[in-house]
Write an enzyme that holds these catalytic residues in place. Sequence first.
Site, PDB file in Angstrom:
ATOM      1  N   LYS A   1      -4.925   2.786  -3.528  1.00 38.36           N
ATOM      2  CA  LYS A   1      -3.990   1.780  -3.183  1.00 38.36           C
ATOM      3  C   LYS A   1      -4.759   0.528  -2.603  1.00 38.36           C
ATOM      4  O   LYS A   1      -4.941  -0.658  -3.067  1.00 38.36           O
ATOM      5  CB  LYS A   1      -2.778   2.146  -2.312  1.00 38.36           C
ATOM      6  CG  LYS A   1      -1.922   1.200  -1.677  1.00 38.36           C
ATOM      7  CD  LYS A   1      -1.265   0.589  -2.957  1.00 38.36           C
ATOM      8  CE  LYS A   1      -0.768  -0.850  -2.368  1.00 38.36           C
ATOM      9  NZ  LYS A   1      -0.151  -2.049  -3.246  1.00 38.36           N
TER      10      LYS A   1
ATOM     11  N   GLU B   1       2.721   2.145  -3.474  1.00 41.40           N
ATOM     12  CA  GLU B   1       3.736   1.424  -4.323  1.00 41.40           C
ATOM     13  C   GLU B   1       2.793   0.126  -4.808  1.00 41.40           C
ATOM     14  O   GLU B   1       2.078  -0.534  -4.133  1.00 41.40           O
ATOM     15  CB  GLU B   1       4.944   0.785  -3.765  1.00 41.40           C
ATOM     16  CG  GLU B   1       5.673  -0.093  -4.415  1.00 41.40           C
ATOM     17  CD  GLU B   1       5.977   0.522  -5.555  1.00 41.40           C
ATOM     18  OE1 GLU B   1       6.786   1.617  -5.827  1.00 41.40           O
ATOM     19  OE2 GLU B   1       5.870  -0.007  -6.808  1.00 41.40           O
TER      20      GLU B   1
ATOM     21  N   CYS C   1      -0.065  -8.135   2.011  1.00 46.05           N
ATOM     22  CA  CYS C   1      -0.953  -7.125   1.656  1.00 46.05           C
ATOM     23  C   CYS C   1      -2.350  -7.140   1.475  1.00 46.05           C
ATOM     24  O   CYS C   1      -3.259  -6.791   2.013  1.00 46.05           O
ATOM     25  CB  CYS C   1      -0.460  -6.477   0.399  1.00 46.05           C
ATOM     26  SG  CYS C   1       1.219  -5.987   0.234  1.00 46.05           S
TER      27      CYS C   1
END
Length: 459
Positions: free
Chosen positions: A217, A162, A273
């Site tokens: 990612k 995502e 993150c």
Amino acid sequence: MKITKICCIGAGYVGGPTMAVIAKKNPHIKVTIVDINAERIAAWNDKDLSKLPIYEPGLAEIVEETRGKNLFFSTEIDETIKESEMIFISVNTPTKTYGKGKGMAADLKYVELCARNIAEVATTDKIVVEKSTLPVRTAQAIKSILHNTGSDVNFSILSNPEFLAEGTAVQDLLNPDRVLIGGESEEAIESLANVYGSWVSQDRILRTNVWSSELSKLTANAFLAQRISSINAISELCEHTEANVNEVAKAIGMDSRIGPKFLNASIGFGGSCFQKDILNLVYIARSYNLQAVADYWEQVIILNDHQKRRFSDHLISTLYNTVSGKKIAMLGWAFKKDTNDTRESAAIYVADHLLNEQANIAVYDPKVNGKKVQADLNYLNTRTEEENMELVQSFNDPYEVTNDAHAVAIMTEWDEFKTYDWKKIYNQMKKPAFIFDGRNILNKEEMTKIGFEYSSIGQ
Ligand SMILES: NC(=O)c1ccc[n+]([C@@H]2O[C@H](COP(=O)([O-])OP(=O)(O)OC[C@H]3O[C@@H](n4cnc5c(N)ncnc54)[C@H](O)[C@@H]3O)[C@@H](O)[C@H]2O)c1
Ligand SMILES: O=c1ccn([C@@H]2O[C@H](COP(=O)(O)OP(=O)(O)O[C@H]3O[C@H](CO)[C@@H](O)[C@H](O)[C@H]3O)[C@@H](O)[C@H]2O)c(=O)[nH]1
């Protein structure tokens, strides 16, 4: 495989908004988000939409539209896994706090538990989608768990990282730059591509092998964070040379090869993150003995820590080398605007540093309450909970928080901070009244004209 029911394990910042948008755009699919955290599920089910566990602009409206129709929040994990053809794993993958890889590697225990849970209860074929951010080659471990159940259930594993950013999650999901699907089984890939195909054009749905998808990612986050550390490094040089980092960012950003986004100098990046994913990348590189690669990316984190530290150092030295007993009003605690998320927020570390110097901290954030502020500081374990309670106070009003303060420190770029009556704030502060604008959101000339001693980043 025709998808009629989706299960998402993990009702967090990713699972919640992502599944809400999938449900909105696929009214024919029943989407159920499950979580072991019953309190969180109850909050998602709360009639009062202001009590949803996550604040994201536009999210409450979508939940209101879909909840109870084809979007459900539940703690019935086994039942939901059983009935669904497609299962997203969207659980947290924090940095390990123990054992091998402590402080660097991603802790995959929650992901593994999900895989084992799926393996245990599934009686029909499933497509299992890695939505969590995972180290390259994690799919191998999930595959091994799922393929050794002894049953004849068939599992296809896909990687579908995502890329949403908090604060703009709904917009990012509705209009993604790309959707990335990594996998082996073409049929499984197309099943997932069809779910997104309800609103994302096919040319934006990228199909790759699983390993490229997993590594993309981590790489995307590393590149994004690197841009911030790069401009922050230049901001320090600006402060010594009378160059202005905003002007430099604008000048370089107009080069189409560089581009204008993500060049805002700041007190340093936060969020759950960037740091975690770069540490993980560094750990993976070291595990392959790629020291130069590891050292290169590690520098992004080192510079970020330096930026946070030099902000508080500058504040202390400007306040005549002591903040002991002084009231420092912090505007903003969230790691960026338009979110209630405080994970790894620079504000936490700046506050901690100032508290070591015995400052009195007063906090106002439009979406973060005092309980969360205390919990964030207590988590660091720097001092006792009682001491944090005594030294840190939260307020619900920007004028109260700044009343009698020696300095205002802007930690988050909330839009409302720009609209305050700064003259009124000036009048009620101790003099000289200092502003430390960690987000470069106020106008230096206006603030100086009011009478503030104003300093910002890289100007
Ligand atoms: N937050 C972001 O903006 C963002 C964006 C992209 C990717 N990611 C990645 O997505 C993943 C999830 O992040 P998040 O921010 O949503 O995390 P989060 O902590 O907000 O949510 C994770 C949820 O998973 C639940 N959970 C954990 N183990 C479980 C289990 N075995 N069964 C059921 N539920 C379980 C937790 O209770 C929690 O509610 C992470 O890997 C993260 O790196 C996050
Ligand atoms: O020019 C900038 C841009 C951002 N930030 C800071 O960087 C941090 C991260 O911001 P942002 O990336 O906008 O939010 P996140 O929600 O952390 O999103 C990042 O991390 C997500 C989790 O992996 C990814 O999905 C997203 O693509 C990626 O942008 C925040 O503290 C921002 O204030 C800056 O200091 N300067």
